[in-house]
Design an enzyme around this catalytic site. Sequence first.
Site, PDB file in Angstrom:
ATOM      1  N   ARG A   1       0.879  -1.191   0.000  1.00 15.43           N
ATOM      2  CA  ARG A   1       0.000   0.000   0.000  1.00 15.43           C
ATOM      3  C   ARG A   1       0.902   1.222   0.000  1.00 15.43           C
ATOM      4  NH1 ARG A   1      -5.417   1.646   3.296  1.00 15.43           N
ATOM      5  NH2 ARG A   1      -6.200   0.208   1.729  1.00 15.43           N
TER       6      ARG A   1
ATOM      7  N   HIS B   1      -7.298   0.781  -6.583  1.00 13.94           N
ATOM      8  CA  HIS B   1      -7.535  -0.014  -5.374  1.00 13.94           C
ATOM      9  C   HIS B   1      -8.249  -1.306  -5.805  1.00 13.94           C
ATOM     10  CE1 HIS B   1      -7.898  -1.106  -1.319  1.00 13.94           C
ATOM     11  NE2 HIS B   1      -8.726  -0.200  -0.857  1.00 13.94           N
TER      12      HIS B   1
ATOM     13  N   GLN C   1     -10.302  -3.677  -3.346  1.00 16.39           N
ATOM     14  CA  GLN C   1     -11.602  -3.157  -2.937  1.00 16.39           C
ATOM     15  C   GLN C   1     -12.656  -3.435  -4.004  1.00 16.39           C
ATOM     16  OE1 GLN C   1     -12.459  -1.352   0.096  1.00 16.39           O
ATOM     17  NE2 GLN C   1     -14.448  -1.963  -0.719  1.00 16.39           N
TER      18      GLN C   1
ATOM     19  N   ASP D   1     -16.918   7.355  -1.678  1.00 13.31           N
ATOM     20  CA  ASP D   1     -15.608   7.176  -1.046  1.00 13.31           C
ATOM     21  C   ASP D   1     -15.297   8.525  -0.373  1.00 13.31           C
ATOM     22  OD1 ASP D   1     -12.962   6.511  -0.422  1.00 13.31           O
ATOM     23  OD2 ASP D   1     -12.221   6.761  -2.476  1.00 13.31           O
TER      24      ASP D   1
ATOM     25  N   CYS E   1     -16.476   2.176   0.308  1.00 14.01           N
ATOM     26  CA  CYS E   1     -15.288   1.358   0.577  1.00 14.01           C
ATOM     27  C   CYS E   1     -14.829   1.507   2.023  1.00 14.01           C
ATOM     28  CB  CYS E   1     -14.178   1.708  -0.404  1.00 14.01           C
ATOM     29  SG  CYS E   1     -13.640   3.409  -0.350  1.00 14.01           S
TER      30      CYS E   1
ATOM     31  N   ARG F   1     -13.919  -8.083   1.766  1.00 10.82           N
ATOM     32  CA  ARG F   1     -12.494  -7.877   1.506  1.00 10.82           C
ATOM     33  C   ARG F   1     -11.725  -9.169   1.796  1.00 10.82           C
ATOM     34  NH1 ARG F   1     -10.386  -2.834   1.498  1.00 10.82           N
ATOM     35  NH2 ARG F   1      -8.619  -3.979   0.663  1.00 10.82           N
TER      36      ARG F   1
HETATM   37  N1  NVA Z   1      -9.657   6.956  -1.917  1.00 12.19           N
HETATM   38  C1  NVA Z   1      -9.342   6.550  -0.565  1.00 12.19           C
HETATM   39  C2  NVA Z   1      -9.649   5.098  -0.358  1.00 12.19           C
HETATM   40  C3  NVA Z   1      -9.487   4.642   1.052  1.00 12.19           C
HETATM   41  C4  NVA Z   1      -9.717   3.185   1.235  1.00 12.19           C
HETATM   42  C5  NVA Z   1      -7.883   6.852  -0.272  1.00 12.19           C
HETATM   43  O1  NVA Z   1      -7.047   6.649  -1.150  1.00 12.19           O
HETATM   44  O2  NVA Z   1      -7.591   7.300   0.835  1.00 12.19           O
HETATM   45  N1   CP Z   2     -11.335   0.337   2.208  1.00 13.25           N
HETATM   46  C1   CP Z   2     -10.073   0.231   2.674  1.00 13.25           C
HETATM   47  O1   CP Z   2      -9.121  -0.039   1.932  1.00 13.25           O
HETATM   48  O2   CP Z   2      -9.984   0.375   4.016  1.00 13.25           O
HETATM   49  P1   CP Z   2      -8.619   0.538   4.843  1.00 13.25           P
HETATM   50  O3   CP Z   2      -8.015   1.844   4.427  1.00 13.25           O
HETATM   51  O4   CP Z   2      -9.066   0.537   6.273  1.00 13.25           O
HETATM   52  O5   CP Z   2      -7.719  -0.605   4.524  1.00 13.25           O
END
Ligand code: NVA
Ligand code: CP
Length: 301
Positions: free
Chosen positions: A101, A128, A131, A218, A258, A286
Amino acid sequence: MKHLLGIEDLSKEEIESLIDSAVELKAGRCLDGPKPLLGETWAMIFTKSSTRTRVSFEVGLNELGARPMFLNANDVQLGRGEPIKDTARVLGRMVDGAIIRTFDQQDVVDFAEYGKIPTINALTDEEHPCQILADLLTIRELLGGWEGKKIAFFGDGDCNMGRSWAWAAKRLGFELVIAAPAAFQPDDEFMGRLGEAPVTVTDDVEVAAKNSDVLYTDTWVSMGKEAEAADRLATLAPFQINDEVVSIANPGAIVQHCLPAYRGKEITESVLEARADEIFQEAENRLHAQKAILVALAAAR
Ligand code: NVA
Ligand code: CP
């Protein structure tokens, strides 16, 4: 499938097969299930915060027989500037797979190339994919599938979720409408790369919500965009999923998020609590979707 770097890289058949596998893994979940990753160690390199992704991968790896090794990027030399390709060449000689990540999509691409071990994108600024696979599983469970369905995405249409949804629509053929203000619509470079796809972009919330089967949102402030928070909250305010938006959608439409959710921003407390069963089923999925990814990558080695 050697890696999972983005929905962009998957074929229709690969996505369908992952969802079929996730359905089976969910139905067959038990303490002594098959252990295709028995004895393995998978590194989880995270530069950004996570609740769902981290927990679901740690639990999923354990259930499949592997040991997760969580590495906060700031605690390893990566955080002090060691290049991703060197990190990859070290880990690739010691662990069996990597789940990453981070910010830059190129980092997961480079890790896959230099590490030569199965590599999973656990969220970048670009995509992502984990997700989206969980979302598709939920849509199959709650609506019987995505064929002929209209999915409406509200908010920051140029973020990782908006982009991954666009690739999913292109690969699977369902209708996707992204409702976003001009400044947060997918940019020209992305739309050009996407090419012909059943994806439309509008700044009209009503047009997006009408006849839709899935209302999706989101956070308005993705990780890394905190400095822009005030501007984002003001500009995106008209794109909230609230009771009025829900009332425009098809009867039987589901609401998906999400998570994490920011009540009173991209979704109201009222909608989130009324649709909590759908939204937290999505969160649980997930685990099942990612176990399917892990099983597929292990089988492809
Ligand atoms: N668009 C958000 C998704 C979080 C799961 C981010 O990148 O923070
Ligand atoms: N939706 C998602 O990826 O959640 P987290 O940021 O908690 O992993």
